[in-house]
Design an enzyme around this catalytic site. Structure first.
Site, PDB file in Angstrom:
ATOM      1  N   ASP A   1      41.224  37.756  -1.677  1.00  0.00           N
ATOM      2  CA  ASP A   1      39.950  37.060  -1.499  1.00  0.00           C
ATOM      3  C   ASP A   1      39.631  36.819  -0.028  1.00  0.00           C
ATOM      4  O   ASP A   1      38.547  37.156   0.452  1.00  0.00           O
ATOM      5  CB  ASP A   1      40.009  35.735  -2.271  1.00  0.00           C
ATOM      6  CG  ASP A   1      38.778  34.874  -2.082  1.00  0.00           C
ATOM      7  OD1 ASP A   1      37.974  34.782  -3.016  1.00  0.00           O
ATOM      8  OD2 ASP A   1      38.619  34.267  -1.001  1.00  0.00           O
TER       9      ASP A   1
ATOM     10  N   ILE B   1      35.449  34.891  -4.241  1.00  0.00           N
ATOM     11  CA  ILE B   1      35.555  36.295  -4.643  1.00  0.00           C
ATOM     12  C   ILE B   1      36.528  36.427  -5.804  1.00  0.00           C
ATOM     13  O   ILE B   1      36.285  37.165  -6.768  1.00  0.00           O
ATOM     14  CB  ILE B   1      35.967  37.169  -3.452  1.00  0.00           C
ATOM     15  CG1 ILE B   1      34.869  37.150  -2.372  1.00  0.00           C
ATOM     16  CG2 ILE B   1      36.236  38.601  -3.891  1.00  0.00           C
ATOM     17  CD1 ILE B   1      35.243  37.887  -1.100  1.00  0.00           C
ATOM     18  N   ASP B   2      37.643  35.704  -5.743  1.00  0.00           N
ATOM     19  CA  ASP B   2      38.606  35.731  -6.844  1.00  0.00           C
ATOM     20  C   ASP B   2      37.982  35.248  -8.152  1.00  0.00           C
ATOM     21  O   ASP B   2      38.109  35.894  -9.201  1.00  0.00           O
ATOM     22  CB  ASP B   2      39.804  34.841  -6.513  1.00  0.00           C
ATOM     23  CG  ASP B   2      40.862  35.559  -5.689  1.00  0.00           C
ATOM     24  OD1 ASP B   2      40.877  36.803  -5.684  1.00  0.00           O
ATOM     25  OD2 ASP B   2      41.679  34.870  -5.055  1.00  0.00           O
ATOM     26  N   THR B   3      37.348  34.082  -8.101  1.00  0.00           N
ATOM     27  CA  THR B   3      36.846  33.496  -9.346  1.00  0.00           C
ATOM     28  C   THR B   3      35.676  34.287  -9.917  1.00  0.00           C
ATOM     29  O   THR B   3      35.601  34.505 -11.133  1.00  0.00           O
ATOM     30  CB  THR B   3      36.447  32.036  -9.116  1.00  0.00           C
ATOM     31  OG1 THR B   3      35.556  31.938  -7.998  1.00  0.00           O
ATOM     32  CG2 THR B   3      37.673  31.176  -8.840  1.00  0.00           C
TER      33      THR B   3
END
Length: 765
Positions: free
Chosen positions: A511, A538-540
Site C-alpha cells: 500500500d 489502497i489495501d482496503t
C-alpha cells in the site's frame, strides 16, 4: 459474455458514488440508462462526468411531466437494477419505493445515501460530500499531521470506496437472485464507505483515548514510510512485517536498534516512545546516498520500494499502460479523454469500456420485455444471512488486502476459510481487524499431504482468493491450472502488487509504496512534503475490489456454469482511488493541490477552528452567502474573506459556529474524533460499530454492519478465528478420512488450534 451482459440498469444518481456504480456495472456488460433532467446532469462537462458515465445511455425525463414519470415507471418494471441516492430520487417522479418493489419483485434497488440510512445527513442540504463525511465520522482528525488538527483529503476516497463496495453488494444481490428469483433493497451509505476504507481505525478498546495525530506526515512506522535521499529525491520503503523489518535494519547497519533496552522486540518499534527516535536514525542513513542506490538495494533485498512521483505521470506509467489501466475514448463534446481503465480482470468474462459518456438524450438501448419471475407472490422475509450465503470461499491472502477480501465476502454471507501456515498469517496481530468472519485452516502446503488436503477442500468450494506470486502458486499446486483440475467450476481471484503484465509484474508491492508511486502522496502534500495516508486506503479498497471480482465471477458461473480466473492489483486500486483526478482532456482545470496539514482550498470550503474544536464548512451553490457571512465587501480577496470568517469562528463554540454557518446557507458540521463517532447513539443503534468483549476483561469497538439487505442481511459481530481453530472440522467436512487427518496433525502438516483472544495490536499507521 461479460457477467452483466443482458442486465438493464436505471441510474437516477448524480455526483461520484452512484455514477461510479453505474460505470462499473456498464464496464462488465450492463446496459446502463442514466436518467437526466432536461438541462442535463449538473456535472456535464467536468472530468467526473466524462469518466464516470462512460458506456452509458442518456434518457432525458422531466419529473414535473406525468408522461415522463410513466416512462420511468415502465422502464423500472423491466429493469434489473435501479441506482438511487435515496427515496427522494423516486418520489420526485411520484414513485413510492415500496410500491415499486412490490410491482417489480425481481428489481434490485440499490440506494446510496450520502451519510446514514434513509437519506438523513447531519449537514444542511443533504448532498454528497467526502469532506463533511470525513469530518463528522472522525476520520479527518485521524490523519497524521504536524499540528494534530483535522486534515482535508484532496481525493474523495470515501466516495470511491462507497461506490466500489455498493457495486459488490449489488452484484451479490443479483447472484442471490439467480437462486431465489427475488430482488431486494440494498443500502450502502456514506458511513458504510467510511467503514470499508477505515475499519482498522474504528477497532479500538473502549477505554483507549484517541491516538495523538501530531506525529508528522511520515506516519508511525519507522520502516514503512517515505524518505528523502541525498539528492533531494523522495522514495517509499515497504519494510513491513517480521520478515522485512529486521532485514531492512540490518542492511542499513541499524540492527543494534533491536538490542536497545527500549525496544527488544519488533512490535515495540511501534510504541509511541520509540518510533520517533528510531525513525530519526533511519532517516539519517537514507539521507547519505542518492535515491537510485537505495531503490537498487531494496530490489536486491526483495523489499517493496519505489520512487515518489506526481499523479499526472501515473496514467502514463509503463505498468499502467501494460495492464490496460489507461484508456482513451472520444467524447462527443470534449474530444479525446484519457481515463483509468477497469480495476479488475476476469479472464473468462472480461469487462469492456463501450465508449465515452453519452450526449444528452442519447439513449443507445433497445426496449425490453419483462423477465419471467415470481410476480404476484408476496415478497418473502429474509431467506439467508447474507446474499452470498451458501457459497464457500478459501482465502489464502496475507497482510491486509488479501484477508480483507475474505472478510468482506464473509460480511456478504459467504463461508470463508482462511488458509494459513501453522504459525499463522505473519500480519495477524497488526491486521487483526481485517481477518474477521473467517474460519481458519492451518496447513503447511510444502509438507507431505498438505496440498492434497487443500485440494479436498477446494473440491467443494466455489472460489479461492490468493496473493501468491505465479511461480510460487504453480510450485505449490494452487495455481488456476491445478485448482481447476480438482474443481472445474472453481473461481480463482489473485491479488498482486502491479498486475499480470508489464515491467513490474511479479515485483512485491504494498500500500505505502503504491501511494507514493501513483502520486497520492504528492497530491496530498502539494508544495510541502509527500504525505503518508494514515488509512491503508489502497489495501482496503483492494479488498472491496477483490470481493467485487469474486461476486461478478460467481454471478457469471450461476448463469453459465463456468468457473474462471481473475485478478486485481494494488496498482489498479491506486488508479481507481484517483479516478476523477486522473481523467484528462484538453482544457481540463488542474486538480486541487494539497499542502502541509491541508485545511481546504477555498474560504467557503474548508476547516475552521472554533473556540472548543473545529468546524467543516462547505458552500451549497447560490444559496450560500459568503460575503454576508464574512461581513466583507464583494471585491474582498479570498484571504480577507477567510481571515474574517476564521476570526469570527474562533469566538464561538463549534456548535454555535455550525448554526451560524447554516443561517447563511452553508452546510457545516462539528468535526468529531473517532471516539465521538463510536459513541454516537444513532450510529450504535444502526450497528455502525459493535461493542463487544475483548481479552483480559476489556471491551472494544469493532466494525459493525457494512451494508443492509432487505431480504438477506447478515447480523451481529464477526470474530477473528484462532490459527487452525477449524482445521479438523473443515477437513472432515471435505471428506478427508479420520486416519489421514490424524496423520497430518501428527506430522505437523496440519494444525488444530484454539480460539484467538479478541484483542488489538499496536497502531502501525
Amino acid at each position: 459474455m461479460s457477467p452483466m451482459t443482458g442486465f438493464a440498469v436505471i441510474e437516477l444518481t448524480t455526483g461520484i458514488a452512484g455514477p461510479m456504480v453505474g460505470m462499473l456495472l456498464s464496464d462488465f456488460g450492463a446496459d446502463v440508462i442514466k436518467v437526466e433532467p432536461p438541462g442535463g446532469d449538473p456535472l456535464r462537462g467536468t472530468a467526473a462526468f466524462a469518466g464516470l458515465n462512460r458506456g452509458k445511455s442518456s434518457l432525458v425525463l422531466d419529473a414535473d411531466q406525468p408522461a415522463d414519470a410513466r416512462v420511468l415507471w415502465e422502464r423500472l418494471l423491466v429493469a434489473d437494477v435501479c441506482l438511487i441516492k435515496d427515496a427522494g430520487d423516486l418520489s420526485a417522479f411520484g414513485i413510492d419505493a415500496d410500491e415499486l418493489r412490490q410491482a417489480a419483485p425481481r428489481l434490485v434497488l440499490a440506494e446510496m445515501p450520502p451519510y446514514g440510512s434513509e437519506g438523513e445527513t447531519p449537514w444542511q442540504g443533504g448532498h454528497e460530500s467526502n469532506a463533511l463525511l470525513a469530518a463528522y465520522s472522525g476520520l479527518a482528525w485521524r490523519q497524521a499531521s504536524f499540528d494534530g488538527t483535522p486534515v482535508e483529503w484532496v481525493r474523495p476516497q470515501f466516495l470511491y470506496a462507497q461506490a466500489i463496495w455498493a457495486t459488490a453488494c449489488t452484484v451479490a444481490a443479483l447472484t442471490e437472485r439467480e437462486r431465489s428469483g427475488w430482488g431486494q433493497h440494498v443500502e450502502v451509505t456514506g458511513l458504510h464507505g467510511v467503514m470499508v476504507m477505515s475499519s482498522g481505525q474504528f477497532a479500538t478498546f473502549t477505554d483507549a483515548p484517541d491516538p495523538i495525530t501530531a506525529v508528522g506526515v511520515a506516519g508511525r512506522h519507522p520502516t514503512y514510510s517515505r524518505f528523502r535521499a541525498s539528492d533531494g529525491k523522495w522514495f517509499v520503503v515497504g519494510g513491513l512485517g517480521p520478515k522485512f523489518e529486521p532485514l531492512l535494519l540490518n542492511a542499513l547497519g541499524l540492527i543494534d536498534i533491536l538490542d536497545d533496552p527500549r525496544v527488544g522486540h519488533l512490535s515495540k518499534l511501534l510504541e509511541p516512545s520509540n518510533y520517533g527516535w528510531v525513525s530519526e536514525r533511519i532517516r539519517g542513513v537514507f539521507a547519505t546516498k542518492p535515491r537510485a542506490e537505495w531503490l537498487d538495494m531494496l530490489e536486491r533485498l526483495g523489499i517493496a520500494g519505489g520512487a515518489i512521483e506526481s499523479s499526472d505521470k501515473w496514467l502514463d506509467h509503463p505498468q499502467i499502460e501494460a495492464n490496460g489501466l489507461h484508456v482513451r475514448v472520444q467524447d462527443p463534446t470534449l474530444g479525446e479523454v484519457s481515463m483509468p481503465g477497469i480495476p479488475l480482470v476476469l479472464h473468462g468474462s472480461p469487462g469492456d469500456i463501450r465508449g465515452a459518456a453519452p450526449a444528452l438524450g442519447e439513449d443507445r438501448t433497445s426496449p425490453r420485455t419483462p423477465a419471467s419471475g415470481p410476480g404476484g407472490i408476496p415478497m418473502p422475509a429474509a431467506v439467508r444471512p447474507g446474499p452470498l450465503s451458501g457459497f464457500t470461499v478459501l482465502d489464502m491472502g496475507t497482510f491486509v488486502a488479501g484477508p480483507y477480501t475474505g472478510s468482506l465476502l464473509a460480511e456478504l454471507g459467504a463461508d470463508v476459510i482462511k488458509v494459513e501456515p501453522s504459525r499463522g498469517d505473519p500480519f495477524r496481530q497488526s491486521g487483526f481487524t481485517y481477518n474477521r468472519g473467517m474460519r481458519s485452516l492451518a496447513l503447511d502446503l510444502k509438507g507431505h499431504g498438505g496440498v492434497e488436503a487443500l485440494h479436498a477442500v477446494v473440491r467443494n468450494a466455489d472460489a479461492v482468493v490468493s496473493s501468491n506470486r505465479p511461480g510460487t502458486a504453480a510450485a505449490l499446486g494452487v495455481d488456476y491450472a491445478s485448482l481447476s483440475r480438482v474443481n472445474p467450476k472453481i473461481v480463482l481471484m489473485t491479488l498482486s502488487g502491479y498486475g499480470e503484465k508489464g515491467p513490474l509484474a511479479g515485483q512485491p508491492g504494498v500500500d505505502m509504496v503504491l501511494q507514493g508511486m501513483s502520486g497520492m502522496m504528492t497530491g496530498q502534500g502539494g508544495d510541502s512534503e509527500p504525505v503518508c495516508n494514515t488509512l491503508a486506503s489502497i489495501d482496503t479498497a483492494s479488498g472491496a475490489i477483490g470481493a467485487l471480482g469474486v461476486a461478478l465471477a460467481l454471478l457469471h458461473r450461476e448463469r453459465t456454469g463456468e468457473g474462471q480466473q481473475g485478478s486485481f492489483s494494488l496498482a489498479a486500486t491506486a488508479t481507481a482511488l484517483q479516478f476523477c483526478e486522473l481523467v484528462r482532456f484538453e482544457g481540463k482545470p488542474p486538480a486541487v493541490p494539497g499542502g502541509q496539514d491541508f485545511k481546504g482550498a477555498r474560504p467557503d470550503d474548508r476547516f475552521y477552528a472554533a473556540a472548543d474544536g473545529w468546524v467543516r464548512l462547505q458552500a451549497i451553490g447560490a444559496q450560500s452567502d459568503l460575503d454576508a457571512m464574512a461581513g466583507t465587501s464583494p471585491d474582498a480577496s479570498s484571504d480577507d474573506i477567510q481571515e474574517a470568517i476564521a476570526a469570527r469562528m474562533k469566538t464561538m463554540s463549534a456548535q454555535a459556529a455550525v448554526a451560524w454557518a447554516q443561517s447563511h446557507g452553508f452546510a457545516a458540521v462539528v468535526t468529531r474524533k473517532i471516539s465521538q463517532a463510536q459513541r454516537d447513539e444513532q450510529l450504535l443503534e444502526s450497528e455502525f460499530v459493535h461493542v463487544r468483549p475483548a481479552a483480559a476483561g476489556r471491551t472494544m469497538f469493532a466494525p459493525g454492519r457494512f451494508a443492509r439487505f432487505s431480504r438477506t442481511s447478515r447480523r451481529g459481530p464477526m470474530s477473528v478465528a484462532g490459527v487452525g481453530e477449524s482445521t479438523v472440522a473443515i477437513l472432515r467436512d471435505a471428506g478427508v478420512a479420520r486416519e489421514q487427518i490424524e496423520a497430518l496433525l501428527s506430522s505437523g502438516v496440519a494444525t488444530q488450534g484454539d480460539p484467538a483472544p479478541q484483542t488489538l495490536g499496536y497502531i502501525y499507521r
